[in-house]
Design an enzyme around this catalytic site. Structure first.
Site, mmCIF file in Angstrom:
data_model
loop_
_atom_site.group_PDB
_atom_site.id
_atom_site.type_symbol
_atom_site.label_atom_id
_atom_site.label_comp_id
_atom_site.label_asym_id
_atom_site.label_seq_id
_atom_site.Cartn_x
_atom_site.Cartn_y
_atom_site.Cartn_z
ATOM 1 N N ILE A 79 -69.706 -8.548 -58.127
ATOM 2 C CA ILE A 79 -70.736 -7.779 -57.429
ATOM 3 C C ILE A 79 -70.771 -8.175 -55.946
ATOM 4 O O ILE A 79 -71.203 -9.285 -55.601
ATOM 5 C CB ILE A 79 -72.127 -8.007 -58.085
ATOM 6 C CG1 ILE A 79 -72.050 -7.779 -59.604
ATOM 7 C CG2 ILE A 79 -73.168 -7.126 -57.415
ATOM 8 C CD1 ILE A 79 -71.568 -6.406 -60.030
ATOM 9 N N THR A 80 -70.355 -7.246 -55.096
ATOM 10 C CA THR A 80 -70.415 -7.464 -53.652
ATOM 11 C C THR A 80 -71.872 -7.633 -53.227
ATOM 12 O O THR A 80 -72.733 -6.889 -53.683
ATOM 13 C CB THR A 80 -69.795 -6.255 -52.914
ATOM 14 O OG1 THR A 80 -68.435 -6.150 -53.296
ATOM 15 C CG2 THR A 80 -69.892 -6.411 -51.408
ATOM 16 N N GLU A 91 -64.135 0.049 -57.463
ATOM 17 C CA GLU A 91 -64.619 1.433 -57.393
ATOM 18 C C GLU A 91 -63.608 2.409 -58.005
ATOM 19 O O GLU A 91 -63.336 3.479 -57.463
ATOM 20 C CB GLU A 91 -64.900 1.822 -55.948
ATOM 21 C CG GLU A 91 -65.816 0.825 -55.291
ATOM 22 C CD GLU A 91 -67.143 1.405 -54.898
ATOM 23 O OE1 GLU A 91 -67.393 2.586 -55.200
ATOM 24 O OE2 GLU A 91 -67.932 0.674 -54.327
ATOM 25 N N LEU A 116 -70.941 6.168 -57.022
ATOM 26 C CA LEU A 116 -69.542 5.813 -56.756
ATOM 27 C C LEU A 116 -68.838 6.919 -55.976
ATOM 28 O O LEU A 116 -67.970 6.646 -55.152
ATOM 29 C CB LEU A 116 -68.803 5.513 -58.060
ATOM 30 C CG LEU A 116 -69.271 4.249 -58.790
ATOM 31 C CD1 LEU A 116 -68.481 4.062 -60.078
ATOM 32 C CD2 LEU A 116 -69.145 3.004 -57.926
ATOM 33 N N HIS A 167 -66.290 -4.923 -69.236
ATOM 34 C CA HIS A 167 -66.359 -3.469 -69.006
ATOM 35 C C HIS A 167 -66.174 -3.169 -67.531
ATOM 36 O O HIS A 167 -67.129 -3.177 -66.755
ATOM 37 C CB HIS A 167 -67.677 -2.895 -69.536
ATOM 38 C CG HIS A 167 -67.817 -3.117 -71.008
ATOM 39 N ND1 HIS A 167 -68.436 -4.228 -71.539
ATOM 40 C CD2 HIS A 167 -67.358 -2.388 -72.059
ATOM 41 C CE1 HIS A 167 -68.362 -4.167 -72.859
ATOM 42 N NE2 HIS A 167 -67.714 -3.069 -73.208
ATOM 43 N N ARG A 222 -41.800 -7.552 -28.845
ATOM 44 C CA ARG A 222 -40.952 -8.574 -29.462
ATOM 45 C C ARG A 222 -39.471 -8.274 -29.179
ATOM 46 O O ARG A 222 -38.973 -7.197 -29.530
ATOM 47 C CB ARG A 222 -41.208 -8.593 -30.965
ATOM 48 C CG ARG A 222 -40.267 -9.448 -31.777
ATOM 49 C CD ARG A 222 -40.522 -10.918 -31.555
ATOM 50 N NE ARG A 222 -39.719 -11.741 -32.457
ATOM 51 C CZ ARG A 222 -39.550 -13.039 -32.290
ATOM 52 N NH1 ARG A 222 -40.114 -13.678 -31.275
ATOM 53 N NH2 ARG A 222 -38.826 -13.720 -33.148
ATOM 54 N N PHE A 227 -75.270 -3.869 -56.275
ATOM 55 C CA PHE A 227 -75.180 -2.819 -57.295
ATOM 56 C C PHE A 227 -74.523 -3.412 -58.528
ATOM 57 O O PHE A 227 -73.398 -3.913 -58.442
ATOM 58 C CB PHE A 227 -74.329 -1.697 -56.701
ATOM 59 C CG PHE A 227 -73.981 -0.539 -57.595
ATOM 60 C CD1 PHE A 227 -74.813 0.568 -57.689
ATOM 61 C CD2 PHE A 227 -72.767 -0.502 -58.271
ATOM 62 C CE1 PHE A 227 -74.456 1.676 -58.452
ATOM 63 C CE2 PHE A 227 -72.410 0.596 -59.040
ATOM 64 C CZ PHE A 227 -73.263 1.692 -59.130
ATOM 65 N N GLY A 263 -72.386 8.976 -59.705
ATOM 66 C CA GLY A 263 -72.770 9.717 -58.496
ATOM 67 C C GLY A 263 -72.772 8.808 -57.278
ATOM 68 O O GLY A 263 -72.354 9.191 -56.176
#
Lengths: 396, 246
Positions: A170-171, A371, A247, A143, A276, A136, A245
């Protein structure tokens, strides 16, 4: 990595609010993650490599477009099921969840909501099976929080469009077969275009040197006079509201995912602190450790209910962008705080790959920024309750 | 082939076990149930594998009330074709076996699969009782099962080796580790499970020959005592006087 001994906390018996199918979906993903992902994730993260071999399994368990209707290859599940899938994936690793939420909410969602019938039939079934991976393109080098200022643009060249510009952070970019790219037309209106790998002038250089989301592939999208066929424009929505939308859907998944990361940190901390021994007693017997554990389970429980309710509202089509924003901000911050406290409980062991804490902590540093940053989500809530936007000022 | 798999629920292995009513009832509050692992991982999956190679159908059968249905749906999601629930209390092994045997009398099957035991009560009795009530052969604790025509060859792990058993179809088998590898349902399976038939039948008259009088938990594990390797005498003293084992 040691055997995955995760046991999910459910302090307020939230399971009673889930349907049998939602629980089955969640338990299925949990079992798959324990079997297929937990044994390898640390190694891939340390080597900064995306475990591509998991794509088929992610598709099998329904992680790609779980709420997309079955006629387009999705599972037709509800929003809470989608959230639970994201929770279980991020319980293991935020990078894994990122791959799935981008594919689902940022690629399949816009094609499903804004595409025409031919586009839906062409792309959605292949995206659901993982035969095709998508990414995406919204954020640009200059920006980020202000996506409306984007400079990527396209011109009408008669039989096709000519696309120019660049997207960053960008993933999935380096492994993607298609990219849903947001760009301005000659009138400055934002539209979505599906750009396919192999189109001349389209490249996806990988971003190296990340200290976060290391098991997920991140890159740039570079468009140099790319000829995009006109039929690749998503026709049914334009303007900044279209990518926003998407997002909404992705942030909803992140809100659930963050709970998963927090649960894992808490579960590991609870177990470790009981095992521990210092000063001849388990460190869980110290008040300062109990304070950390008590705060963790309290915050996780609050986040679980916030997010479950948000899921109900989304199922009813009533969740607002601002409500989603609140859950994303709250839950990611909660998870990051818990990861840091959990690291302290684990002492020196907490910095090693033997435990997942440091990986979660580093991953969540991205999640709290992407995001919509933590601060921007704060402003969304501020604007929602006051009716006054604080996003822009005159710079003085 | 018509294959029938007996499925029961069991508390998740991480459940905290406690009792109520003066230690005569298991406290179900907060307990999550799963399919009994021997039923799911070995019996059900081997039945599905046989169906995939030889054709036929896999039906699951459960004796119990409606609270069993989530585990039955999971069995359907893993791949069973349909399910039967006998709406009766699973009060003891014979009661369960009698209900299943009565159902099979009216609906013949080639192989009836059970897990080797449930992980809660560890009775390991139902399979043998079903076989007896139906006058069928029974192979217990099998770790391998192959079918060739009308003959089945099974392996059982025995002390120091394996036993190979042959029997004719139909028969009852209880399945142990090694029989198959656990399967995780996929999303297609979960979606398909929504619409697969789950038939609820009334229970028949069944005897109740046993009654649970009391439950008790194991004593808490005592701590370890370390004895100096140079002082074996102390070890003998402790084993003799404290542990009273020598």
């Amino acid at each position: 990595m040691a055997t995955d001994r995760f046991q999910a906390p459910d302090y307020y018996l939230l399971d009673d609010l889930l349907t049998d199918e939602q629980k089955l979906v969640r338990d299925t993903v949990r079992a798959w993650v324990k079997k297929e992902v937990s044994p390898i994730i640390e190694d891939y993260s340390q080597r900064a490599e995306f475990p591509k071999q998991l794509i088929g399994g992610l598709a099998e368990i329904g992680a790609f477009g779980p709420y997309i209707p079955q006629e387009y290859g999705g599972a037709g599940l509800d929003q809470i099921s989608y959230g639970l899938i994201m929770q279980e994936l991020e319980r293991c690793d935020s990078g894994l969840r990122s791959t799935a939420s981008v594919q689902s909410s940022l690629v399949m969602y816009p094609i499903w909501k804004y595409g025409n019938e031919e586009q839906k039939k062409k792309y959605l079934p292949k995206l659901a099976t993982g035969e095709m991976i998508g990414c995406f393109g919204l954020t640009e080098p200059d920006h980020g929080s202000n996506p409306g200022g984007m400079v990527t643009h396209f011109k009408d060249a008669g039989s096709h469009y000519i696309l120019n510009g660049a997207k960053m952070w960008i993933t999935n970019a380096p492994i993607a077969d298609i990219a849903v790219v947001w760009a301005k037309n000659e009138q400055g209106r934002i539209h979505g275009l599906v750009v396919e790998r192999g189109m001349e002038g389209f490249t996806t250089p990988e971003t190296h040197g990340k200290w976060s989301l290391r098991a997920s592939a991140t890159g740039e999208l570079v468009f140099n006079n790319v000829k995009v066929p006109k039929e690749n424009l998503l026709p049914n929505k334009s303007g900044l509201g279209a990518p926003l939308g998407c997002l909404d859907s992705a942030r909803f998944g992140i809100a659930w995912g963050a709970i998963g990361a927090a649960m894992d940190c808490y579960d590991s901390s609870l177990r470790y602190s009981k095992e521990r021994i210092q000063f001849e007693v388990p460190i869980a017997s110290f008040q300062l450790t109990q304070k950390k554990l008590a705060e963790m389970i309290t915050e996780i429980t609050k986040a679980q209910f916030l997010t479950w309710r948000l899921g109900v509202l989304r199922n009813e089509g009533r969740a607002t962008t601002a409500q989603i924003s609140m859950a994303k901000r709250n839950n990611v911050h909660m998870a990051l705080t818990i990861a840091r406290e959990a690291r302290q409980i684990h002492g020196a062991m907490g910095i090693t790959g033997e435990y997942s804490l440091m990986r979660h902590m580093m991953n969540l540093e991205s999640v709290i920024t992407y995001e919509g940053t933590h601060d921007v989500h704060m402003l969304i809530t501020g604007m929602d309750v006051t009716g006054i936007s604080a996003f822009r000022n005159d710079g003085k | 082939m018509k294959l029938l798999v007996c499925i029961s629920k069991a508390p998740d292995t991480t459940s905290k076990i406690s009792f109520t009513e003066n230690n005569t009832k298991f406290n179900e509050a907060g307990v999550q149930y799963i399919i009994n692992p021997y039923d799911e991982w070995y019996a059900l999956v081997r039945a599905l594998e046989l169906k995939e190679t030889l054709g036929g159908t896999v039906t699951t059968i459960t004796v119990g009330k409606a609270d069993n249905e989530p585990t039955i749906r999971k069995a359907l999601a893993i791949g069973a074709d349909d399910a039967v629930r006998i709406d009766a209390e699973a009060s003891d092994a014979l009661a369960v076996a009698k209900q299943i045997a009565d159902y099979v009398k009216n609906n013949s099957y080639d192989i009836i699969f059970c897990g080797k035991e449930t992980i809660d009560y560890n009775g390991s009795q139902v399979g043998g009782m079903i076989a007896e009530l139906l006058d069928l052969s029974y192979v217990s604790l099998a770790s391998k099962l192959e079918v060739n025509g009308n003959t089945a060859t099974l392996e059982r792990d025995i002390q120091g080796g394996k036993e190979v058993v042959e029997t004719n179809i139909p028969f009852v088998v209880s399945c142990a580790k090694g029989m198959a590898e656990a399967r995780i349902p996929n999303m297609r399976g979960i979606m398909a499970a929504r619409t697969k038939p789950l038939q609820v039948l009334p229970g028949s008259e069944a005897p109740k020959l046993t009654e649970i009088v009391a439950y008790s938990l194991l004593p808490e594990k005592a701590g370890c005592k370390f004895i100096d390797a140079e002082n074996p005498g102390e070890l003998f003293q402790l084993l003799h006087n404290e542990a009273k084992v020598i």
